[in-house]
Structures are given as structure tokens and as C-alpha cells.
Motif scaffolding. Structure first.
Motif, PDB file in Angstrom:
ATOM      1  N   GLY A   1      -6.970  14.686  11.994  1.00 18.91           N
ATOM      2  CA  GLY A   1      -7.378  16.081  11.769  1.00 18.91           C
ATOM      3  C   GLY A   1      -6.378  16.839  10.929  1.00 18.91           C
ATOM      4  O   GLY A   1      -5.978  17.949  11.268  1.00 18.91           O
TER       5      GLY A   1
ATOM      6  N   ASN B   1      -5.639  11.933   8.037  1.00 18.10           N
ATOM      7  CA  ASN B   1      -7.009  11.635   8.497  1.00 18.10           C
ATOM      8  C   ASN B   1      -7.807  12.934   8.479  1.00 18.10           C
ATOM      9  O   ASN B   1      -7.292  14.002   8.792  1.00 18.10           O
ATOM     10  CB  ASN B   1      -6.997  11.052   9.921  1.00 18.10           C
ATOM     11  CG  ASN B   1      -8.345  11.236  10.611  1.00 18.10           C
ATOM     12  OD1 ASN B   1      -8.502  12.125  11.450  1.00 18.10           O
ATOM     13  ND2 ASN B   1      -9.327  10.452  10.248  1.00 18.10           N
TER      14      ASN B   1
ATOM     15  N   HIS C   1     -14.717  15.985   8.159  1.00 14.86           N
ATOM     16  CA  HIS C   1     -15.721  16.701   7.370  1.00 14.86           C
ATOM     17  C   HIS C   1     -15.150  17.384   6.120  1.00 14.86           C
ATOM     18  O   HIS C   1     -15.849  17.525   5.134  1.00 14.86           O
ATOM     19  CB  HIS C   1     -16.409  17.774   8.224  1.00 14.86           C
ATOM     20  CG  HIS C   1     -17.052  17.229   9.457  1.00 14.86           C
ATOM     21  ND1 HIS C   1     -16.465  17.309  10.700  1.00 14.86           N
ATOM     22  CD2 HIS C   1     -18.229  16.567   9.634  1.00 14.86           C
ATOM     23  CE1 HIS C   1     -17.245  16.720  11.594  1.00 14.86           C
ATOM     24  NE2 HIS C   1     -18.312  16.261  10.979  1.00 14.86           N
ATOM     25  N   SER C   2     -13.890  17.837   6.186  1.00 14.92           N
ATOM     26  CA  SER C   2     -13.348  18.702   5.119  1.00 14.92           C
ATOM     27  C   SER C   2     -12.710  17.882   4.002  1.00 14.92           C
ATOM     28  O   SER C   2     -11.487  17.893   3.805  1.00 14.92           O
ATOM     29  CB  SER C   2     -12.332  19.681   5.706  1.00 14.92           C
ATOM     30  OG  SER C   2     -12.915  20.415   6.745  1.00 14.92           O
TER      31      SER C   2
ATOM     32  N   VAL D   1     -14.447  13.861  21.099  1.00 16.21           N
ATOM     33  CA  VAL D   1     -13.596  14.291  19.967  1.00 16.21           C
ATOM     34  C   VAL D   1     -12.166  14.559  20.427  1.00 16.21           C
ATOM     35  O   VAL D   1     -11.202  14.205  19.733  1.00 16.21           O
ATOM     36  CB  VAL D   1     -14.180  15.561  19.279  1.00 16.21           C
ATOM     37  CG1 VAL D   1     -13.227  16.059  18.190  1.00 16.21           C
ATOM     38  CG2 VAL D   1     -15.546  15.280  18.685  1.00 16.21           C
TER      39      VAL D   1
ATOM     40  N   ILE E   1      -1.551  16.475  20.768  1.00 12.11           N
ATOM     41  CA  ILE E   1      -1.687  17.935  20.799  1.00 12.11           C
ATOM     42  C   ILE E   1      -2.689  18.320  21.884  1.00 12.11           C
ATOM     43  O   ILE E   1      -3.891  18.063  21.765  1.00 12.11           O
ATOM     44  CB  ILE E   1      -2.124  18.500  19.427  1.00 12.11           C
ATOM     45  CG1 ILE E   1      -1.211  17.998  18.304  1.00 12.11           C
ATOM     46  CG2 ILE E   1      -2.132  20.037  19.486  1.00 12.11           C
ATOM     47  CD1 ILE E   1       0.253  18.392  18.386  1.00 12.11           C
ATOM     48  N   SER E   2      -2.162  18.905  22.942  1.00 14.15           N
ATOM     49  CA  SER E   2      -2.999  19.386  24.046  1.00 14.15           C
ATOM     50  C   SER E   2      -3.239  20.881  23.835  1.00 14.15           C
ATOM     51  O   SER E   2      -3.490  21.319  22.715  1.00 14.15           O
ATOM     52  CB  SER E   2      -2.288  19.085  25.371  1.00 14.15           C
ATOM     53  OG  SER E   2      -2.961  19.675  26.452  1.00 14.15           O
ATOM     54  N   SER E   3      -3.113  21.675  24.869  1.00 15.60           N
ATOM     55  CA  SER E   3      -3.279  23.134  24.779  1.00 15.60           C
ATOM     56  C   SER E   3      -2.724  23.743  26.058  1.00 15.60           C
ATOM     57  O   SER E   3      -2.695  23.086  27.105  1.00 15.60           O
ATOM     58  CB  SER E   3      -4.767  23.476  24.676  1.00 15.60           C
ATOM     59  OG  SER E   3      -4.988  24.832  25.029  1.00 15.60           O
TER      60      SER E   3
ATOM     61  N   PRO F   1       0.064  23.929  22.621  1.00 13.65           N
ATOM     62  CA  PRO F   1       0.191  25.198  21.887  1.00 13.65           C
ATOM     63  C   PRO F   1      -0.489  26.354  22.627  1.00 13.65           C
ATOM     64  O   PRO F   1      -1.447  26.166  23.375  1.00 13.65           O
ATOM     65  CB  PRO F   1      -0.548  24.927  20.571  1.00 13.65           C
ATOM     66  CG  PRO F   1      -0.704  23.448  20.468  1.00 13.65           C
ATOM     67  CD  PRO F   1      -0.782  22.962  21.882  1.00 13.65           C
TER      68      PRO F   1
ATOM     69  N   THR G   1      -5.343  29.748  13.167  1.00 10.47           N
ATOM     70  CA  THR G   1      -6.017  28.732  12.342  1.00 10.47           C
ATOM     71  C   THR G   1      -7.514  29.049  12.352  1.00 10.47           C
ATOM     72  O   THR G   1      -7.944  30.010  12.996  1.00 10.47           O
ATOM     73  CB  THR G   1      -5.833  27.313  12.928  1.00 10.47           C
ATOM     74  OG1 THR G   1      -6.516  27.270  14.193  1.00 10.47           O
ATOM     75  CG2 THR G   1      -4.381  26.931  13.129  1.00 10.47           C
TER      76      THR G   1
ATOM     77  N   MET H   1      -9.581  27.636  14.069  1.00 11.05           N
ATOM     78  CA  MET H   1     -10.046  27.525  15.461  1.00 11.05           C
ATOM     79  C   MET H   1     -10.014  28.876  16.176  1.00 11.05           C
ATOM     80  O   MET H   1     -10.841  29.148  17.037  1.00 11.05           O
ATOM     81  CB  MET H   1      -9.174  26.508  16.219  1.00 11.05           C
ATOM     82  CG  MET H   1      -9.736  26.126  17.555  1.00 11.05           C
ATOM     83  SD  MET H   1      -8.815  24.778  18.315  1.00 11.05           S
ATOM     84  CE  MET H   1      -9.647  23.348  17.668  1.00 11.05           C
TER      85      MET H   1
HETATM   86  P1  NAP Z   1      -8.721  23.602  13.116  1.00 11.99           P
HETATM   87  O1  NAP Z   1      -8.047  24.493  12.135  1.00 11.99           O
HETATM   88  O2  NAP Z   1     -10.107  23.890  13.543  1.00 11.99           O
HETATM   89  O3  NAP Z   1      -8.609  22.092  12.569  1.00 11.99           O
HETATM   90  C1  NAP Z   1      -9.157  21.051  13.320  1.00 11.99           C
HETATM   91  C2  NAP Z   1      -8.886  19.748  12.603  1.00 11.99           C
HETATM   92  O4  NAP Z   1      -9.450  18.692  13.400  1.00 11.99           O
HETATM   93  C3  NAP Z   1      -9.529  19.688  11.234  1.00 11.99           C
HETATM   94  O5  NAP Z   1      -8.631  19.113  10.319  1.00 11.99           O
HETATM   95  C4  NAP Z   1     -10.738  18.773  11.454  1.00 11.99           C
HETATM   96  O6  NAP Z   1     -11.040  17.983  10.323  1.00 11.99           O
HETATM   97  C5  NAP Z   1     -10.227  17.870  12.564  1.00 11.99           C
HETATM   98  N1  NAP Z   1     -11.326  17.219  13.290  1.00 11.99           N
HETATM   99  C6  NAP Z   1     -12.259  17.795  14.080  1.00 11.99           C
HETATM  100  N2  NAP Z   1     -13.107  16.861  14.547  1.00 11.99           N
HETATM  101  C7  NAP Z   1     -12.691  15.670  14.041  1.00 11.99           C
HETATM  102  C8  NAP Z   1     -13.150  14.337  14.149  1.00 11.99           C
HETATM  103  N3  NAP Z   1     -14.222  14.030  14.895  1.00 11.99           N
HETATM  104  N4  NAP Z   1     -12.486  13.357  13.491  1.00 11.99           N
HETATM  105  C9  NAP Z   1     -11.404  13.660  12.719  1.00 11.99           C
HETATM  106  N5  NAP Z   1     -10.915  14.909  12.574  1.00 11.99           N
HETATM  107  C10 NAP Z   1     -11.562  15.904  13.229  1.00 11.99           C
HETATM  108  O7  NAP Z   1      -7.894  23.555  14.479  1.00 11.99           O
HETATM  109  P2  NAP Z   1      -6.328  23.732  14.781  1.00 11.99           P
HETATM  110  O8  NAP Z   1      -6.149  25.064  15.362  1.00 11.99           O
HETATM  111  O9  NAP Z   1      -5.511  23.291  13.636  1.00 11.99           O
HETATM  112  O10 NAP Z   1      -6.216  22.696  15.998  1.00 11.99           O
HETATM  113  C11 NAP Z   1      -5.521  21.457  15.910  1.00 11.99           C
HETATM  114  C12 NAP Z   1      -5.284  20.945  17.320  1.00 11.99           C
HETATM  115  O11 NAP Z   1      -4.513  21.912  18.045  1.00 11.99           O
HETATM  116  C13 NAP Z   1      -6.562  20.741  18.140  1.00 11.99           C
HETATM  117  O12 NAP Z   1      -6.438  19.594  18.937  1.00 11.99           O
HETATM  118  C14 NAP Z   1      -6.624  21.986  19.013  1.00 11.99           C
HETATM  119  O13 NAP Z   1      -7.354  21.790  20.201  1.00 11.99           O
HETATM  120  C15 NAP Z   1      -5.149  22.223  19.271  1.00 11.99           C
HETATM  121  N6  NAP Z   1      -4.841  23.601  19.669  1.00 11.99           N
HETATM  122  C16 NAP Z   1      -5.038  24.644  18.814  1.00 11.99           C
HETATM  123  C17 NAP Z   1      -4.744  25.933  19.241  1.00 11.99           C
HETATM  124  C18 NAP Z   1      -4.941  27.146  18.366  1.00 11.99           C
HETATM  125  O14 NAP Z   1      -4.756  28.277  18.872  1.00 11.99           O
HETATM  126  N7  NAP Z   1      -5.273  27.004  17.096  1.00 11.99           N
HETATM  127  C19 NAP Z   1      -4.241  26.133  20.525  1.00 11.99           C
HETATM  128  C20 NAP Z   1      -4.048  25.040  21.370  1.00 11.99           C
HETATM  129  C21 NAP Z   1      -4.349  23.769  20.917  1.00 11.99           C
HETATM  130  P3  NAP Z   1     -12.385  18.129   9.436  1.00 11.99           P
HETATM  131  O15 NAP Z   1     -12.558  19.586   9.132  1.00 11.99           O
HETATM  132  O16 NAP Z   1     -12.066  17.285   8.241  1.00 11.99           O
HETATM  133  O17 NAP Z   1     -13.503  17.555  10.267  1.00 11.99           O
END
Ligand code: NAP
Length: 243
Positions: free
Chosen positions: A8, A31, A34-35, A108, A135-137, A180, A185, A187
Motif C-alpha cells: 500500500g 506495492n 488500484h492507484s 485486506v 501498521i495497526s491503529s 498510529p 491522509t 483515509m
Molecule cells: P490511505 O491514504 O487510504 O492509503 C491506503 C493504501 O493502502 C493505499 O496505498 C492503497 O493502495 C493501499 N491498499 C488498500 N487496499 C489494498 C489492497 N487490497 N492491496 C494493496 N494495497 C492496498 O491510508 P493511510 O492513512 O496511508 O493508511 C495506511 C495504513 O495506516 C493503513 O493500514 C491504516 O489502517 C493505517 N492507519 C491510518 C491512520 C490514519 O489516521 N490515516 C490511523 C491508524 C492507522 P491503492 O490505492 O493502490 O489501492
């Protein structure tokens, strides 16, 4: 040169983590699912700095994960650092969560970690060296209302991390987890300004986090010198959750 695979990595935390590894002299394997455009543009950026490559795979699909690791093995021998970052989120009342919502969340966010660790480990075990960072949460630590399925799988990642750390320690492989808090992001882009303000007000540091806050911790845990740190959960959340 160490080789890192980041799942991701097309956007958000994963993309910033890829940049940080590149700037610090690692070979970076991106890796994405979709993007494509974003992932390819990141690859171009990283190739100005280091050796980098790109692998499309839906990490919730065990066949695609196996194929991705077979390609990595053929090209690079293997990856000695794995960052399991790919993830999705969903906000719903518990009673509205469908079977499809549940199964997608599990595959996922949690099964993907199992599939990627399973494929990555044989190379690490042969080398007697490896770093796995999951990466959990913070919701996996304390639970989040209206995110029960997300909280459950993120708690699962913590359990997997602790158990795998014990099993792989004798092979020179560390397994750690980052939980985190609120990170800016895509998300969290769905949160309204009012929601973001409420979350910030509740955070002792009075701020939200950036992808770089997480990336720096990943880099620290991936270092050769971090060999005595394993099975741990690092809360990077401005003090929102203190366990
Ligand atoms: P994001 O901006 O939505 O990015 C998510 C990434 O995961 C994208 O690069 C996406 O790639 C990839 N992804 C999703 N489904 C996938 C699949 N089936 N196979 C391969 N790649 C996949 O989210 P983020 O905030 O960076 O989150 C990254 C991680 O941090 C996640 O595990 C999330 O749960 C965790 N997290 C985030 C936060 C927060 O506040 N942002 C807090 C706690 C934990 P494509 O677009 O190419 O599909």
C-alpha cells in the motif's frame, strides 16, 4: 543494500515511508493495488534517489501475494524488510456491518499481513536476518465506536505481531507494530472539519499527525541497530491513547 517491500505504498503513510527509505539508501519495492498513476509517479521520484521497483498486487488475495513474492525473489532474491501497511477503513454502526464489509475488512487489513509474512519469511530465515513492521491503529489498542470491524482486525495485527516476534526471534528477525493515531491522509480526509477539530482538541499535543511521523518510526525499527526491539507496539498518536 537492504531491500524493503512496503504494501500500500501508492498513497499516504506507505508512500511517505517509501520516500524515507529511499532517502536513507534502501532499495525500495512499492506495492499498490488500484492507484497505478500515483504508484508510477512515486517510482519515478524514487528512481532519482535509489534502486526502486513496483509490484501491483491485491494483498488480500493469497495468489497475487505469492506471485508478487515470486517476482521479487526472481529479481532481487527477496526482501529483508517488510512493511505491512496496506489498509482500508470504514465507519458504520456495528448493526449495519454486512458480511461483505466484515470479510473485506478482515482480508485486506489482516489476512494480507498473514499472506505477506508467510511469503517473506523463508528468505529472511535463510538469511538469519529480517525486519517486519506492521501498521495497526490506536483503535486496535483501545477500540473505536462505529469501527468495530476495523478495531477487531487492527487488534488482530497486534496479536500476530507479538506471537510472530517470539517465533522468529531466534532467526534474527524482529517483528514490531506501529499503532498510529489520527494521521492526515486520504483515509482521514472524509472527516469533517468539526470532527478533525474535536479529535485535535482531545489530543494532548493539540495536533494531528503526518505520514512522516509514522515513516520515521518505521525507519527506526527497520534499522540493523534495532535488533533488540521486537514484539512491541509503538503508539504514535500525540498522546490520544496512552496504554
Ligand atoms: P490511505 O491514504 O487510504 O492509503 C491506503 C493504501 O493502502 C493505499 O496505498 C492503497 O493502495 C493501499 N491498499 C488498500 N487496499 C489494498 C489492497 N487490497 N492491496 C494493496 N494495497 C492496498 O491510508 P493511510 O492513512 O496511508 O493508511 C495506511 C495504513 O495506516 C493503513 O493500514 C491504516 O489502517 C493505517 N492507519 C491510518 C491512520 C490514519 O489516521 N490515516 C490511523 C491508524 C492507522 P491503492 O490505492 O493502490 O489501492
Amino acid at each position: 543494500m537492504h531491500t524493503v517491500l512496503i504494501t500500500g505504498a501508492s498513497r499516504g503513510i506507505g508512500a511517505e515511508t517509501a520516500r524515507q527509505f529511499a532517502l536513507n539508501g534502501y532499495r525500495v519495492l512499492i506495492n499498490y493495488c488500484h492507484s497505478k498513476e500515483k504508484a508510477e509517479s512515486l517510482l519515478d521520484e524514487l528512481r532519482q534517489i535509489t534502486d526502486a521497483d513496483i509490484f501491483r498486487a491485491d494483498v488480500s488475495d493469497p495468489v497475487q501475494v505469492k506471485e508478487m513474492f515470486a517476482l521479487i525473489e526472481a529479481e532481487y532474491g527477496g526482501a529483508d524488510i517488510l512493511v505491512n501497511n496496506a489498509g482500508i477503513a470504514q465507519t458504520k454502526l456495528f448493526t449495519d456491518i454486512t458480511d461483505d464489509d466484515w470479510n473485506k475488512m478482515v482480508s485486506v487489513n489482516l489476512s494480507s499481513v498473514f499472506y505477506c509474512c508467510r511469503s517473506a519469511l523463508p528468505f529472511m530465515i535463510r538469511k538469519k536476518y529480517g525486519r517486519i513492521i506492521n501498521i495497526s491503529s490506536m483503535w486496535g489498542q483501545v477500540g473505536g465506536s462505529c469501527e468495530v470491524h476495523y478495531s477487531a482486525v487492527k487488534a488482530g495485527i497486534i496479536g500476530l505481531t507479538k506471537a510472530l516476534a517470539q517465533e522468529e526471534g531466534p532467526s534474527g528477525i524482529t517483528v514490531n507494530c506501529i499503532a498510529p493515531g489520527v494521521i492526515r491522509t486520504d483515509m482521514t480526509a472524509c472527516y469533517s472539519e468539526d470532527d478533525m477539530k474535536a479529535l485535535t482538541d482531545e489530543t494532548p499535543t493539540g495536533t494531528t499527525g503526518s505520514p512522516a511521523d509514522i515513516a520515521r518510526t518505521v525507519l527506526f525499527l527497520a534499522d540493523e541497530k534495532a535488533s533488540f526491539i521486537t514484539g512491541q507496539v509503538f503508539g504514535i498518536n500525540g498522546g490520544f491513547v496512552i496504554t
